[in-house]
Enzyme design. Structure first.
Site, PDB file in Angstrom:
ATOM      1  CG  PHE A   1      -0.353   0.484   2.410  1.00 33.28           C
ATOM      2  CD1 PHE A   1      -0.718   1.688   2.999  1.00 33.28           C
ATOM      3  CD2 PHE A   1       0.288  -0.504   3.408  1.00 33.28           C
ATOM      4  CE1 PHE A   1      -0.220   2.228   4.022  1.00 33.28           C
ATOM      5  CE2 PHE A   1       1.007   0.177   4.693  1.00 33.28           C
ATOM      6  CZ  PHE A   1       0.615   1.460   4.898  1.00 33.28           C
ATOM      7  CE  LYS A   2       3.613   1.813   4.900  1.00 29.17           C
ATOM      8  NZ  LYS A   2       4.837   1.349   5.512  1.00 29.17           N
ATOM      9  CG  ASP A   3       4.113   0.191  -4.111  1.00 31.69           C
ATOM     10  OD1 ASP A   3       5.389   0.930  -3.991  1.00 31.69           O
ATOM     11  OD2 ASP A   3       3.967  -0.659  -4.506  1.00 31.69           O
TER      12      ASP A   3
ATOM     13  CB  THR B   1       8.229   2.765   4.161  1.00 30.70           C
ATOM     14  OG1 THR B   1       6.918   3.051   4.930  1.00 30.70           O
ATOM     15  CG2 THR B   1       8.758   4.265   3.880  1.00 30.70           C
TER      16      THR B   1
END
Length: 463
Positions: free
Chosen positions: A111-113, A144
């Site tokens: 999800f950090k993308d 991250t």
């Protein structure tokens, strides 16, 4: 839009200066001076937008014309063109009232993308426009680092150093960071925990002269741009589910360790998105769940879990929530953070605790419960959860009311955590991009956990 510090000792600053500052120079965190308020008509219009179109509208509220709209649109379009799914963050229906928001379709399957593809492009844009040096320093509990490196690797005018806890991330997470061979990337494996890495980062950014001398910029969720980018998928998911369910009560269950992902949902709610309930899911490192349920914010003993990205005892975004909890009173926040530094705990009671419990429900998921949830969802829905998403699903199962529509945030592809999934005798096929990592050489430097050791590495790398 101007940005202010949670500790009140920084002059209001614009968007670009805010993202370059990262951690506020007074040691606090930057927040928007005013949270934009959305009308029902605006929300209705936004329901029809694609993900990039929606991101453009959200960012436009916070950038305040510092970046021309055409340039901002290109930044957004370029950032989300790297995702493997046309919806960027698709919503998957599992059952009546049960949804999963898949946030892992970006380049590093995490999800950090969503935020870091944008922030990487934004830093590159600022570097070109201002002819400035961008030296990025970040810490990671696993995801991250890979996302940040992928966002800026090979980009002119930018160097990045990422700290991760040595041998305390999954093998795939480690490989995604350490098989990158670009000259502008430095990976430091720190002998300690993620909290040690995060403490070093905050202390180096708090050393204002060092920060300015070496042009340090933040990529962690202390950077307000990260939070703003993550609010978008709450809006997008809400609209997708509302269209399918015709429901007026939609909740989100969020696996979180650093409080950034769920704070983005809180911010979206404050903007006017009618989220019914925000469910905070932790693993056995449950400082946040204890704060919500008992009013005590105090680190416990570190526990290694099957969801290592949430193995965090001190949540870096917690201070932002305190700021709003106490009516944007910077003096109170400064006092509370000083107390936490001196005594190692913050205790709240009475009406303040009731406000916290009105904002969030919280549940701490134990290791075996996490694995059992992976098994249960695989058997019932033929859907494979990664261990972090499983924590969100377990919390949803525990706290969501019967018949309530709930969206579980899926923060990573299960292939990133195969060690845990194999414990339940579930086999999976790696995506081609992940499988290829195992044949590449690793490049990393193992260091001790002192500020001076890290400084020495940074001075050599950034000079």
């Amino acid at each position: 839009m101007k940005y202010i510090s949670t500790r009140g000792q920084v002059s209001p600053t614009g968007f670009i200066d805010a993202i370059l500052m990262g951690l506020a120079d007074d040691g606090g965190l930057l927040v928007p001076k005013h949270i934009p308020q959305l009308s029902d008509d605006t929300l209705k219009q936004w329901q029809k937008l694609t993900y990039p179109e929606l991101a453009l509208e959200v960012f436009s509220l916070y950038v305040n014309n510092e970046i021309p709209r055409a340039d901002l649109k290109k930044l957004v379009d370029d950032s989300y063109a790297t995702f493997r799914h046309e919806d960027v963050t698709p919503v998957r229906r599992l059952d009546n009232g049960r949804y999963v928001l898949e946030l892992f379709h970006g380049p590093t399957f995490a999800f950090k993308d969503v935020a870091l593809q944008f922030l990487g492009n934004l830093y590159s844009y600022v570097s070109r426009k201002t002819n400035s040096i961008i030296h990025i320093l970040g810490a990671t509990s696993g995801d991250t680092g890979a996302s940040a490196i992928e966002g800026v690797r090979g980009k002119e005018g930018i160097r990045i150093c990422i700290l991760h806890p040595h041998q305390k991330v999954s093998k795939v997470q480690e490989l995604q960071m350490t098989t990158v061979n670009d000259a502008n990337v430095l990976n430091l494996a720190v002998e300690g925990t993620f909290d040690d890495c995060q403490r070093i980062i905050k202390e180096l950014f708090a050393d204002v002269s060092f920060k300015h001398r070496y042009h340090l910029r933040a990529i962690n969720s202390i950077n307000i741009a990260r939070i703003l980018a993550q609010t978008v998928y709450y809006f997008y998911a809400y609209f997708q589910v509302a269209n399918k369910e015709h429901a007026d009560k939609i909740s989100f269950s969020v696996p979180t360790g650093n409080f950034g992902d769920i704070f983005a949902g809180y911010l979206a709610q404050r903007m006017g998105l009618p989220i019914h309930k925000l469910i905070l899911a932790t693993n056995e490192n449950n400082i946040l769940a204890r704060f919500v349920n008992e009013g005590v914010y105090q680190p416990g003993a570190f526990r290694g879990t099957y969801s290592p990205s949430m193995d965090i005892q001190v949540a870096s975004n917690f201070e932002r929530y305190l700021f709003y909890l106490y009516g944007e009173d910077a003096d109170t926040v400064t006092s509370l953070m000083a107390q936490f530094k001196a005594e190692g705990r913050i205790v709240i009671t009475g009406d303040v605790l009731k406000r916290v419990q009105a904002d969030f429900s919280a549940y701490s998921v134990e290791n075996e419960e996490c694995l059992n949830t992976i098994s249960a969802y695989y058997e019932k829905y033929s859907y494979l959860l990664d261990p972090h998403t499983a924590c969100g699903a377990a919390a949803s199962d525990k706290l969501a009311a019967e018949g309530e529509v709930t969206v579980v945030l899926s923060t990573a592809h299960p292939a990133k955590f195969d060690e845990a999934i194999r414990l339940r005798n579930i086999s999976q096929t790696y995506p081609e991009q992940i499988q290829a990592l195992f044949d590449k050489p690793q490049i990393q430097t193992v260091v001790g956990g002192s500020n001076e050791e890290i400084k020495k590495q940074l001075v050599t790398f950034f000079n």
